[in-house]
Design a protein around this motif. Structure first.
Motif, PDB file in Angstrom:
ATOM      1  N   UNK A   1       0.832  -1.201   0.000  1.00  0.00           N
ATOM      2  CA  UNK A   1       0.000   0.000   0.000  1.00  0.00           C
ATOM      3  C   UNK A   1       0.869   1.256   0.000  1.00  0.00           C
ATOM      4  N   UNK A   2       2.014   1.193   0.697  1.00  0.00           N
ATOM      5  CA  UNK A   2       2.874   2.353   0.872  1.00  0.00           C
ATOM      6  C   UNK A   2       3.997   2.436  -0.168  1.00  0.00           C
ATOM      7  N   UNK A   3       4.274   1.340  -0.842  1.00  0.00           N
ATOM      8  CA  UNK A   3       5.479   1.296  -1.684  1.00  0.00           C
ATOM      9  C   UNK A   3       5.230   1.112  -3.164  1.00  0.00           C
ATOM     10  N   UNK A   4       4.011   0.682  -3.565  1.00  0.00           N
ATOM     11  CA  UNK A   4       3.749   0.394  -4.971  1.00  0.00           C
ATOM     12  C   UNK A   4       2.362   0.887  -5.374  1.00  0.00           C
ATOM     13  N   UNK A   5       2.243   1.323  -6.607  1.00  0.00           N
ATOM     14  CA  UNK A   5       0.933   1.607  -7.189  1.00  0.00           C
ATOM     15  C   UNK A   5       0.389   0.313  -7.802  1.00  0.00           C
ATOM     16  N   UNK A   6      -0.867   0.005  -7.501  1.00  0.00           N
ATOM     17  CA  UNK A   6      -1.457  -1.240  -7.995  1.00  0.00           C
ATOM     18  C   UNK A   6      -1.852  -1.111  -9.470  1.00  0.00           C
ATOM     19  N   UNK A   7      -1.553  -2.157 -10.235  1.00  0.00           N
ATOM     20  CA  UNK A   7      -2.061  -2.292 -11.595  1.00  0.00           C
ATOM     21  C   UNK A   7      -2.407  -3.752 -11.814  1.00  0.00           C
ATOM     22  N   UNK A   8      -3.549  -4.006 -12.410  1.00  0.00           N
ATOM     23  CA  UNK A   8      -3.940  -5.385 -12.697  1.00  0.00           C
ATOM     24  C   UNK A   8      -2.944  -6.014 -13.656  1.00  0.00           C
ATOM     25  N   UNK A   9      -2.705  -7.316 -13.546  1.00  0.00           N
ATOM     26  CA  UNK A   9      -1.758  -7.995 -14.439  1.00  0.00           C
ATOM     27  C   UNK A   9      -2.111  -7.798 -15.909  1.00  0.00           C
ATOM     28  N   UNK A  10      -1.082  -7.729 -16.755  1.00  0.00           N
ATOM     29  CA  UNK A  10      -1.249  -7.526 -18.189  1.00  0.00           C
ATOM     30  C   UNK A  10      -0.657  -8.724 -18.925  1.00  0.00           C
TER      31      UNK A  10
END
Length: 618
Positions: A398-407
């Motif tokens: 939550x604090x270290x990465x922006x979420x993106x759905x797998x591609x």
């Protein structure tokens, strides 16, 4: 708010002809009275407005609108869990307020000619009062009184569907102060959305229901108060709504340009393909096309070529509907976050969009997609204000990465994502033995069932089935009828289903129902996931208490991040336009409001209707 589930309506009032500045006005006054209410910001329409800008105030009245509906129905009571209510049964009731489709979350008086909000010294709302219009009537001529509103509120909370008890939990007492003034007293806590929520309370006739069992399904048309009443009913097959000619509120500013059809009929079909053929044969007037394959391939017919049928995409600027494959945390197999993350790699959006949906959609990443409430990048300072105290209680990413759905590469093989999913399953304690995915300690096979209510999503789901099978898992796709599907959802008897939630421009109390612990165990709730997490509960409560728009946006983004990184569902897709196919006999606003178009403010164009009749509908 559309789709969803709850439409948030509300009034606000005016003092000495001064404009209402939502929170600012309340902060300066013990009591604020107005003709409408904006959750955030300023109302667009003054007290003396004549109609909403997006409607045609001179729209002709008359004609019939015939639409299709999928499934069946066995009840005309839309407010209880039991049974499947017919479409349109909400249209026979008026609510305290009506929403404006060209404002994010502003509502204006319908039954109520004013709203009054009371606050304490800290600016916390303590009571909301509504003044009813003296001319308000039920269809039998009986006046609508404050006592009817009190009865309606209490019967919904005590005997209505479970979400009402949850949704109205902040109300400690509702009182009829006079025949035309109703007061809702609020529990301690900063819940600034409550005036909006209370504005959507419908007027149910106490004198009609007092000798009837409200909890039972009924096919006897109940008494209403709204612009339409129920006409002919063929159980499970069709329902007709008839406009009330002497409707008490037809000239109110919120109703001008609305409710233009003399009647609206809904014909039910078990098979969506049969329903589509009925439309093309001229038996239905209009369909909102939610199947991308149909939109791309099913309208190659002469009536489209020669303009008798129009196909039109109406853009909208509302937050996207959330749709995804829900993993039921009540099942032990999905209580491991690593397993859930592995599952997110098994559905191939790029292949589905290319092959199944004809490149019609965008991938959904956020629970607040298509809005400024969507989490992007790393959390900002205002997000960290609510997230920092939860370190160790929420996923570290939550604090270290922006979420993106797998591609994926869209090939349908999805090999890289399969490898990633297998690595995660091994980390979670699952191994392949004799070609089967089993728990390394217990030998339990990885076996799940995907439950659907129709064939429509079967093509989209095949890639998920193949992904699970390629890992060595056992997966069953089960399609059941609407009644059985509803019953299994209400009792949470499923492994994986496709869930759909609508979001509003100003999220609030409904977030408790969607993701809150209290709704997880209650039958018939919207928390299909079974989320029961104190950190998420805290984020929801802080979101509800947001004192201004900037804070609300930041707190929505904070909640978004925590939901994303918990992998509660495999997000699917969304569209930024509504697709309509219709026989060319209607008038409608060419430029839809920000919420999108709605047949409630369409009308029959007499010239087009005559031309179509001359040319024929076959």
């Amino acid at each position: 708010m559309r789709f969803l589930t709850f439409v948030l309506l509300l009034p606000a009032c005016w003092i000495a002809a001064a404009p209402l500045w939502a929170y600012d006005a309340i902060a300066q006054n013990t009591v604020v009275r107005s003709h409408g209410w904006a959750i955030h910001g300023e109302l667009a329409y003054p007290p003396d407005f004549k109609h909403f800008d997006y409607v045609n105030p001179d729209a002709p009245k008359g004609g019939e609108l015939v639409q299709g509906a999928e499934g069946t129905f066995d009840s005309l009571n839309p407010y209880i869990t039991k049974g499947n209510p017919a479409i349109g049964t909400n249209d026979i009731y008026d609510t305290l307020m009506a929403d404006a489709w060209d404002e994010p979350n502003s509502e204006y008086g319908l039954l109520a000619e004013w709203i009054e909000v009371e606050k304490d010294d800290d600016g916390i709302f303590t009571a909301v009062r509504f003044g009813l219009r003296p001319e308000a009537r039920f269809h039998d001529g009986h006046p609508i009184t404050a006592e009817d509103i009190v009865w309606s509120f209490n019967i919904l909370r005590e005997q209505g569907a479970p979400q009402y008890r949850f949704y109205y939990a902040s109300v400690t007492e509702v009182l009829a102060l006079s025949d035309r003034t109703v007061e809702f007293r609020l529990a301690p806590g900063d819940n600034r959305e409550m005036p909006v929520i209370l504005g959507q309370v419908p007027a149910l006739p106490k004198h009609y229901w007092q000798d009837k069992d409200f909890t039972r399904t009924t096919l006897t048309p109940p008494l209403g108060s709204g612009p339409y009443k129920i006409g002919a009913v063929r159980a499970g097959q069709s329902i007709t709504l008839i406009r009330v000619d002497d409707y008490w509120g037809k000239d109110l500013p919120v109703n001008v340009g609305h409710h233009n059809f003399a009647s609206m009929r809904y014909e039910y079909f078990r098979d969506p393909t049969v329903m589509l053929q009925a439309f093309k044969a001229g038996n239905l007037d209009l369909r909102e096309e939610n199947t991308s394959k149909f939109w791309a391939t099913a309208y190659d017919v002469p009536a489209v070529d020669d303009g008798r049928i129009l196909r039109k995409e109406f853009p909208h600027h509302r937050p996207a509907v959330i749709q995804g494959y829900v993993m039921n945390l009540r099942r032990p197999i999905f209580q491991d976050i690593t397993v859930r993350e592995a599952m997110s790699y098994l559905w191939d959006f790029e292949w589905v969009d290319r092959v199944v949906t004809y490149n019609a959609y965008q991938r959904t990443d956020s629970y607040f997609e298509n809005s400024e409430m969507e989490a992007q990048g790393l959390p900002g300072p205002k997000e960290l204000e609510v997230l920092d105290p939860l370190r160790g209680q929420v996923p570290d990413r939550v604090f270290t990465q922006a979420y993106h759905a797998p591609v994926s590469d869209g090939s349908g093989i999805n090999r890289d994502n399969q490898i990633k999913a297998m690595e995660l399953m091994k980390r979670a304690g699952w191994v392949v033995r004799d070609g089967k995915l089993v728990n390394a300690e217990t030998g339990q096979p990885f076996a799940v069932e995907i439950l659907l209510s129709s064939e429509a999503l079967t093509p989209h789901t095949q890639t998920l089935l193949r992904g699970i099978e390629r890992l060595g898992g056992q997966v069953t796709l089960r399609i059941v009828d609407a009644a059985q599907y509803r019953a299994r959802l209400d009792s949470y008897d499923f492994d994986i289903v496709v869930g759909v939630w609508g979001q509003s421009f100003s999220p609030g109390n409904e977030q408790r129902e969607y993701w809150g612990s209290a709704s997880a165990a209650r039958p018939g709730g919207r928390n299909l996931f079974g989320i029961s997490d104190p950190a998420i509960d805290r984020l929801i409560e802080e979101l509800i208490a947001s004192p201004d728009r900037e804070t609300l946006d930041a707190r929505c983004r904070a909640l978004d991040r925590v939901l994303q990184w918990n992998f509660f569902m495999i997000p699917m897709f969304h569209s930024k336009a509504d697709r309509y196919a219709f026989w060319n006999r209607f008038g409608y606003p060419e430029t839809p409001p920000m919420h999108g178009t709605e047949t409630d403010f369409w009308w029959v164009d007499a010239e087009k209707d005559r031309a179509l009749k001359r040319r024929g509908r076959k």
